[in-house]
Scaffold this motif. Structure first.
Motif, mmCIF file in Angstrom:
data_model
loop_
_atom_site.group_PDB
_atom_site.id
_atom_site.type_symbol
_atom_site.label_atom_id
_atom_site.label_comp_id
_atom_site.label_asym_id
_atom_site.label_seq_id
_atom_site.Cartn_x
_atom_site.Cartn_y
_atom_site.Cartn_z
ATOM 1 N N SER A 169 2.546 47.935 3.511
ATOM 2 C CA SER A 169 3.384 47.765 2.319
ATOM 3 C C SER A 169 2.801 46.715 1.384
ATOM 4 O O SER A 169 2.827 46.878 0.155
ATOM 5 C CB SER A 169 4.806 47.371 2.731
ATOM 6 O OG SER A 169 5.362 48.414 3.516
ATOM 7 N N LEU A 170 2.261 45.652 1.960
ATOM 8 C CA LEU A 170 1.621 44.622 1.127
ATOM 9 C C LEU A 170 0.358 45.176 0.467
ATOM 10 O O LEU A 170 0.063 44.875 -0.697
ATOM 11 C CB LEU A 170 1.293 43.387 1.977
ATOM 12 C CG LEU A 170 2.514 42.584 2.449
ATOM 13 C CD1 LEU A 170 2.109 41.539 3.491
ATOM 14 C CD2 LEU A 170 3.230 41.904 1.281
ATOM 15 N N ILE A 171 -0.379 46.006 1.200
ATOM 16 C CA ILE A 171 -1.577 46.637 0.633
ATOM 17 C C ILE A 171 -1.180 47.556 -0.525
ATOM 18 O O ILE A 171 -1.818 47.555 -1.588
ATOM 19 C CB ILE A 171 -2.361 47.397 1.735
ATOM 20 C CG1 ILE A 171 -2.981 46.386 2.722
ATOM 21 C CG2 ILE A 171 -3.429 48.308 1.142
ATOM 22 C CD1 ILE A 171 -3.487 46.994 4.021
ATOM 23 N N ASP A 172 -0.098 48.332 -0.347
ATOM 24 C CA ASP A 172 0.413 49.173 -1.442
ATOM 25 C C ASP A 172 0.737 48.328 -2.669
ATOM 26 O O ASP A 172 0.392 48.686 -3.803
ATOM 27 C CB ASP A 172 1.696 49.898 -1.009
ATOM 28 C CG ASP A 172 1.398 51.148 -0.187
ATOM 29 O OD1 ASP A 172 0.270 51.659 -0.241
ATOM 30 O OD2 ASP A 172 2.327 51.613 0.501
ATOM 31 N N MET A 173 1.424 47.230 -2.433
ATOM 32 C CA MET A 173 1.818 46.351 -3.548
ATOM 33 C C MET A 173 0.582 45.857 -4.297
ATOM 34 O O MET A 173 0.522 45.917 -5.530
ATOM 35 C CB MET A 173 2.620 45.162 -2.988
ATOM 36 C CG MET A 173 3.000 44.140 -4.017
ATOM 37 S SD MET A 173 3.977 42.800 -3.288
ATOM 38 C CE MET A 173 2.680 41.732 -2.678
ATOM 39 N N MET A 174 -0.418 45.403 -3.551
ATOM 40 C CA MET A 174 -1.616 44.879 -4.211
ATOM 41 C C MET A 174 -2.381 45.991 -4.919
ATOM 42 O O MET A 174 -2.915 45.783 -6.008
ATOM 43 C CB MET A 174 -2.520 44.157 -3.206
ATOM 44 C CG MET A 174 -1.912 42.892 -2.611
ATOM 45 S SD MET A 174 -1.025 41.846 -3.792
ATOM 46 C CE MET A 174 -2.362 41.196 -4.783
ATOM 47 N N ASN A 175 -2.415 47.182 -4.311
ATOM 48 C CA ASN A 175 -3.123 48.273 -4.981
ATOM 49 C C ASN A 175 -2.424 48.675 -6.286
ATOM 50 O O ASN A 175 -3.078 49.028 -7.260
ATOM 51 C CB ASN A 175 -3.281 49.484 -4.059
ATOM 52 C CG ASN A 175 -4.297 50.454 -4.611
ATOM 53 O OD1 ASN A 175 -5.487 50.154 -4.670
ATOM 54 N ND2 ASN A 175 -3.836 51.610 -5.063
ATOM 55 N N ASP A 176 -1.099 48.604 -6.297
ATOM 56 C CA ASP A 176 -0.382 48.867 -7.550
ATOM 57 C C ASP A 176 -0.740 47.823 -8.605
ATOM 58 O O ASP A 176 -0.831 48.137 -9.802
ATOM 59 C CB ASP A 176 1.137 48.878 -7.311
ATOM 60 C CG ASP A 176 1.618 50.179 -6.654
ATOM 61 O OD1 ASP A 176 0.777 51.031 -6.310
ATOM 62 O OD2 ASP A 176 2.846 50.337 -6.483
#
Ligand code: 6SG
Length: 208
Positions: A88-95
């Motif tokens: 979820s943190l990776i998703d946030m950073m990719n966004d």
């Protein structure tokens, strides 16, 4: 494992991060380069889910949307965190990377001559968010202890920004380290140094 096939214009653009990730993971990629004349005929466009490229084929799976492709490869090659929380943190950073990439693309294709100064003035306000977040993970990667698809995406975009302005990372030691560390990974180094990669322009309109 069947080889991957990517279909795109002959630019780095939204395929760059995907190519870097596949290279680092030791995966073969077949590339199909589409010229503007071919694209304008419209037949290929009509087969693309959103009428746009890049397209990635993984066996009989056909994917569009560059970030969905990055996520797919992240899932397939262990670059999507060690658990749901990291994912979820990776998703946030990719966004966050996508938000900056959209601004970059708008600058390049719509306002390069009029907007570059304002863009570079505002850039540190965006980069400092990544810098602060990376200081917390303290592994040299965005999230956790291992490389993720968001790191490849951020790395690719930072390379573009170093071309746009070589000093753009000067006050950002964590981002500078990411670039150094990723560039030094042997399979990424080999890709970046290859003639095939070097000769492909970053963008489609000659601006960079
Ligand atoms: C352009 O926008 O290359 N795809 C692009 N353009 C063609 O008919 N959200 C998705 C994603 O993340 C965005 C896809 C993206 O995957 S990428 C596309 O398919 C269309 O819409 C940037 C890129 N630009 C090069 C380009 C193609 C047409 C105009 C600019 C090359 C340069 C100039 C002419 C040919 Fe050109």
């Amino acid at each position: 494992m069947p080889p991957y096939t990517a279909t795109y214009f002959s630019v780095k653009g939204r395929l760059g991060a995907i190519k870097i990730m596949l290279a680092d993971k030791g995966q073969e990629l077949k590339e199909v380069h589409v010229t503007m004349e071919e694209w304008q005929k419209g037949d290929l466009k009509a087969t693309c889910v959103f009428g746009q490229m890049p397209k990635l084929e993984d066996g009989d799976l056909v994917l569009f949307q560059s970030n969905a492709i990055l996520r797919h490869l992240g899932r397939s090659h262990g670059a999507y965190g060690k658990d749901n929380r990291e994912a979820s943190l990776i998703d946030m950073m990719n966004d966050g990377v996508e938000d900056l990439r959209s601004k970059y693309i708008k600058l390049i294709y719509q306002e390069y001559d009029t907007g570059k100064e304002a863009y570079l003035k505002d850039l540190p306000n965006i980069l400092c968010k990544f810098e602060t977040f990376m200081a917390k993970s303290n592994s040299g990667f965005l999230v956790g202890k291992e490389v993720s698809f968001a790191d490849y995406n951020l790395f690719d975009l930072m390379l573009n920004h170093l071309v746009l302005c070589p000093k753009s990372l000067d006050n950002f030691p964590k981002l500078s380290d990411l670039v150094k560390k990723m560039s030094a990974r042997p399979k990424i180094r080999a890709l970046l140094d290859s003639e095939a990669f070097k000769k492909i322009p970053i963008n489609g309109n000659g601006k960079q």
